[in-house]
Write an enzyme that holds these catalytic residues in place. Structure first.
Site, PDB file in Angstrom:
ATOM      1  N   GLU A 120      66.157  60.177  77.818  1.00 21.32           N
ATOM      2  CA  GLU A 120      65.050  60.028  76.870  1.00 21.32           C
ATOM      3  C   GLU A 120      64.308  58.715  77.109  1.00 21.32           C
ATOM      4  O   GLU A 120      63.071  58.686  77.124  1.00 21.32           O
ATOM      5  CB  GLU A 120      65.576  60.113  75.442  1.00 21.32           C
ATOM      6  CG  GLU A 120      66.191  61.477  75.136  1.00 21.32           C
ATOM      7  CD  GLU A 120      66.013  61.904  73.691  1.00 21.32           C
ATOM      8  OE1 GLU A 120      65.071  62.664  73.416  1.00 21.32           O
ATOM      9  OE2 GLU A 120      66.825  61.466  72.848  1.00 21.32           O
ATOM     10  N   GLU A 140      72.248  67.130  74.239  1.00 18.09           N
ATOM     11  CA  GLU A 140      72.341  67.182  72.788  1.00 18.09           C
ATOM     12  C   GLU A 140      72.672  68.572  72.254  1.00 18.09           C
ATOM     13  O   GLU A 140      73.505  68.718  71.336  1.00 18.09           O
ATOM     14  CB  GLU A 140      71.034  66.677  72.159  1.00 18.09           C
ATOM     15  CG  GLU A 140      70.873  65.168  72.179  1.00 18.09           C
ATOM     16  CD  GLU A 140      70.439  64.606  73.515  1.00 18.09           C
ATOM     17  OE1 GLU A 140      70.306  63.382  73.646  1.00 18.09           O
ATOM     18  OE2 GLU A 140      70.225  65.402  74.467  1.00 18.09           O
TER      19      GLU A 140
END
Length: 266
Positions: A120, A140
């Site tokens: 990210e 995730e």
């Protein structure tokens, strides 16, 4: 220069090198790391002698994501930084380049793990170099979580949507070669040489006119979601003033005189 126990700050000429420094945890994000990282971005922006930033990790890993226990402050290192987070509840997002874009070019030098929060943060950098054994991925969904660091927005704007969705929805790891094939990174180099390559690119940027470099970067990002006509108009707004700078005149003189230019940011 600043830094914390989990984030080191060094100068390599006109390049500021920010290094995630928690190798025993594969550089999982901690509160001291986030505070040091945000301060590093601000230092780079404020110091005119800094022309570029290289962002890397110590100990053969880039970043393995968020350390939730450390952020929660459950008896782990970093309690002395809690006041910074209370004073600025957005600090962690700024540190992770979700809510802050440095004005100087940021080159990522990735070795080893660059997953979850690491991938990210990578999306907030401008140029990306990876060692051959680097691993990328957004894990995730495998943990029943959401990649809230910006990936559902940014990733599809940086790589083809079909690849973005596969990465987001499968939660599988990607090799450096796969990451390069879909456009997530620009260079794949032998293991252990990502930092050297990133510094090489930084030095090429540093030799250019700093006002021009910063204006070009700003124009690329601010016009990304505009229509072509809107973007072209915005480009002129950013670009024309650069031609009136002393740096532009110095660049022309240096070219005519066949010598390296000496830029002064004026």
């Amino acid at each position: 220069m600043g830094g914390t126990e989990h984030l080191t700050v060094q100068r390599e000429g006109a390049t500021l090198v920010l290094t995630l420094n928690r190798p025993e945890a594969r550089n999982a994000l901690s509160l001291p790391m986030l505070v040091g990282l945000y301060d590093g971005w601000l230092e780079a922006d404020a110091d005119d002698s800094v022309r570029s930033v290289v962002f890397t990790g110590a100990g053969g890993s880039f970043c393995s994501g968020m350390d939730l226990k450390a952020l929660a402050g459950n008896g782990m290192a970093g309690e002395e930084y809690r006041d910074r987070l209370k004073a600025d509840p957005d600090l962690h997002w700024k540190a992770m380049l979700r809510h802050h874009r440095p004005c100087k070019p940021v080159i990522a030098a990735v070795e080893g793990y660059c997953v979850a929060g690491g991938t990210e943060m990578l999306q907030g950098t401008d140029i990306r170099v990876a060692g051959e054994s680097a691993t990328f991925g957004l894990f995730e969904v495998k943990r029943g979580l959401f990649p809230i660091g910006g990936s559902t927005v940014r990733l599809q704007r940086q790589i083809p949507r079909t690849h973005a969705l596969e990465m987001l929805l499968t939660g599988r790891p990607y090799s450096a070669r796969e990451a390069a094939a879909v456009g997530l990174v620009g260079h794949v180099v032998p293991d252990g040489t990502a930092l050297a390559k990133a510094l090489e690119i930084a030095e090429q940027i540093n030799s250019c006119g700093p006002l021009a470099v910063e204006a070009v970067k700003a124009s690329v990002y601010e016009t990304a979601e505009m229509t072509e006509s809107e973007g072209l108009a915005a480009e002129l707004t950013r670009g024309w003033p650069v031609f009136d700078t002393a740096d532009a005149k110095e660049g022309a003189r240096a070219f005519a005189e066949k010598r390296p230019p000496v830029y002064k940011r004026v």
